[in-house]
Motif scaffolding. Structure first.
Motif, short mmCIF file in Angstrom:
data_model
loop_
_atom_site.label_atom_id
_atom_site.label_comp_id
_atom_site.label_asym_id
_atom_site.label_seq_id
_atom_site.Cartn_x
_atom_site.Cartn_y
_atom_site.Cartn_z
N LYS A 47 0.32 -1.13 -0.02
CA LYS A 47 0.20 -0.40 -0.18
C LYS A 47 1.06 1.43 -0.20
CE LYS A 47 -3.88 2.08 2.59
NZ LYS A 47 -4.64 2.48 3.60
N LEU A 99 -4.82 0.21 -16.61
CA LEU A 99 -5.51 0.84 -15.65
C LEU A 99 -6.69 1.68 -15.87
CD1 LEU A 99 -5.94 1.06 -12.31
CD2 LEU A 99 -4.35 2.68 -12.02
N SER A 126 -1.07 -4.35 -18.49
CA SER A 126 -1.13 -3.65 -17.81
C SER A 126 -1.62 -2.65 -17.79
CB SER A 126 0.64 -3.22 -16.93
OG SER A 126 1.30 -5.04 -16.97
N THR A 131 -8.46 -1.21 -2.12
CA THR A 131 -9.20 -2.69 -2.54
C THR A 131 -7.74 -3.47 -3.29
OG1 THR A 131 -8.95 -1.66 -4.72
CG2 THR A 131 -11.31 -1.71 -3.48
N ARG A 132 -6.75 -2.50 -3.86
CA ARG A 132 -5.21 -3.67 -4.43
C ARG A 132 -4.37 -3.89 -3.92
NH1 ARG A 132 -3.32 -1.74 -10.69
NH2 ARG A 132 -5.66 -2.70 -10.69
N LEU A 185 2.14 1.67 -3.97
CA LEU A 185 0.94 2.21 -4.33
C LEU A 185 0.82 3.77 -4.55
CD1 LEU A 185 -0.75 -0.99 -4.87
CD2 LEU A 185 0.68 -0.45 -6.15
N GLN A 208 -4.84 -8.02 -2.57
CA GLN A 208 -4.15 -8.59 -4.07
C GLN A 208 -3.04 -8.68 -4.58
OE1 GLN A 208 -7.02 -7.21 -6.99
NE2 GLN A 208 -5.86 -8.60 -9.02
N SER A 209 -2.26 -7.16 -4.44
CA SER A 209 -1.42 -7.19 -4.59
C SER A 209 -0.03 -8.11 -3.95
CB SER A 209 -0.84 -5.85 -5.16
OG SER A 209 -2.01 -5.09 -6.38
N ILE A 256 -8.65 2.75 -5.25
CA ILE A 256 -7.77 1.57 -5.63
C ILE A 256 -6.49 1.24 -4.35
CG2 ILE A 256 -5.13 1.29 -6.12
CD1 ILE A 256 -6.12 3.01 -8.49
#
Length: 348
Positions: free
Chosen positions: A23, A256, A254, A54-55, A26, A58-59, A51
């Motif tokens: 996090k 977005l 990739s 949520t991400r 990102l 997952q990432s 983002i």
């Protein structure tokens, strides 16, 4: 005499494959206005409001799949490359990342602490893009103005067209595919929004985004046109490897958001070719010099899964150049050429 130094710069990585570190990484990456180039209020809403809620989990799972015992593959491979380049040069060579804890400021400071007053920055991206090379150049300029005003910076342009680079890339592909059986080679490059191409067009409108102007050699906008440089990289490799028309293609990965990105998309192309009866595919990722999340997980894992789900059988992924000796020599050559030019100017 001014002392020279070299700063190799790659993208960066989270410190660990945990949601917390992902996090943080990102946030820095996606809040860069040259990565998501919308007004700051909209970027905050998108990144921090959506983002980052949520991400990261997952990432983090994706990073965990490819994480090495020594750490992030991209960091480890970049460090190995830096060591090889340093062994071949008698000037200091430092390594930094655009994002993450291995900051550009730390890299510049390392060289300044060794007495360097002239520094050549080498973004480890063969092709120019606003979200890669340009953001490094801009950040370096900001840091030099604020903290290192005594330092002179020499930028390194895109090197996709250098003969030694083309030779190294072609050799790596040929060696990886020497014993592989394949029907089609996919050259997959990292994706960017189409508007990034238009914003980088120094002719203010000559770029038609129709796939044709990319192949008209000599156009001034090509110096900063990511799409052109990717297309020509593929053409160069096809020539060197003796590939026949129809047995290779260029795609982009990739993406977005909902804005149009460079096409065709890699994942959809893999799916389409598998459904069309292609059983054996090879894939190369020339926009990345170091294996990372995008190559090891998105391509080698997700790409293969897509291919097999639609009937594909063999999916061969060519490793990035990483710390190959011939690629390290390409970087050494860049530095030696810079030093020769400087010596010639001093003599003159």
């Amino acid at each position: 005499m001014n002392k020279k130094g070299v700063l190799l710069v790659n993208l960066g990585s989270p410190d660990s494959p945990t949601p917390r570190d992902v996090k943080k990484y990102l946030d820095e990456f996606l809040m860069d206005p040259r990565v998501i180039d919308v007004p700051r209020w909209a970027r905050i809403l998108l990144v921090r409001g959506i983002i980052l809620n949520t991400r990261p989990k997952q990432s983090a799972k994706a990073y965990a799949k490819i994480w090495w015992e020594e750490g992030s593959p991209l960091i480890v491979l970049s460090e190995r490359l830096q060591k090889k380049v340093q062994e071949k040069l008698n000037v200091p060579v430092a390594l930094a990342m655009r994002y993450g804890s291995m900051t550009l400021k730390k890299g510049l400071q390392e060289l300044v602490d060794q007495g360097c007053t002239e520094i050549k920055t080498i973004p480890l991206y063969p092709q120019f893009a606003m979200a890669t090379t340009e953001t490094i150049d801009v950040k370096v300029d900001e840091l030099v103005a604020a903290h290192f005003p005594q330092v002179k910076i020499t930028r390194t342009p895109a090197f996709y067209h250098r003969e030694d680079y083309k030779e190294a890339l072609a050799n790596s592909i040929a060696e990886s595919l020497a014993n592989a059986d394949y029907e089609h080679i996919l050259f997959s490059y990292h994706g960017v929004p189409e508007r990034h191409i238009r914003k980088s067009d120094i002719t203010n409108g000559n770029c038609k985004m129709n796939g044709k102007c990319c192949f008209k050699m000599g156009s001034p906008q090509h110096e900063f046109c990511y799409r052109h440089q990717c297309e020509i990289t593929t053409v160069n490799m096809a020539k060197k490897l003796g590939l026949k028309n129809g047995t290779y293609s260029t795609t982009f990965q990739s993406r977005l958001g909902f804005d149009p990105w460079l096409q065709p998309y890699t994942d959809r192309t893999i799916e389409r070719m598998g459904k069309a009866g292609i059983k054996k595919m090879a894939i190369v990722t020339p926009a990345f010099v170091s294996d990372c999340l995008e190559t090891l997980e998105e391509i080698a894992m997700e790409g293969e899964e897509i291919f097999q789900e639609v009937g594909g059988e063999e999916f061969t992924v060519v490793p990035c150049l990483n710390d190959r000796d011939d690629f390290a020599q390409v970087l050494v050559n860049m530095v030696e050429e810079w030093r020769i030019v400087n010596v010639d100017k001093a003599i003159a």
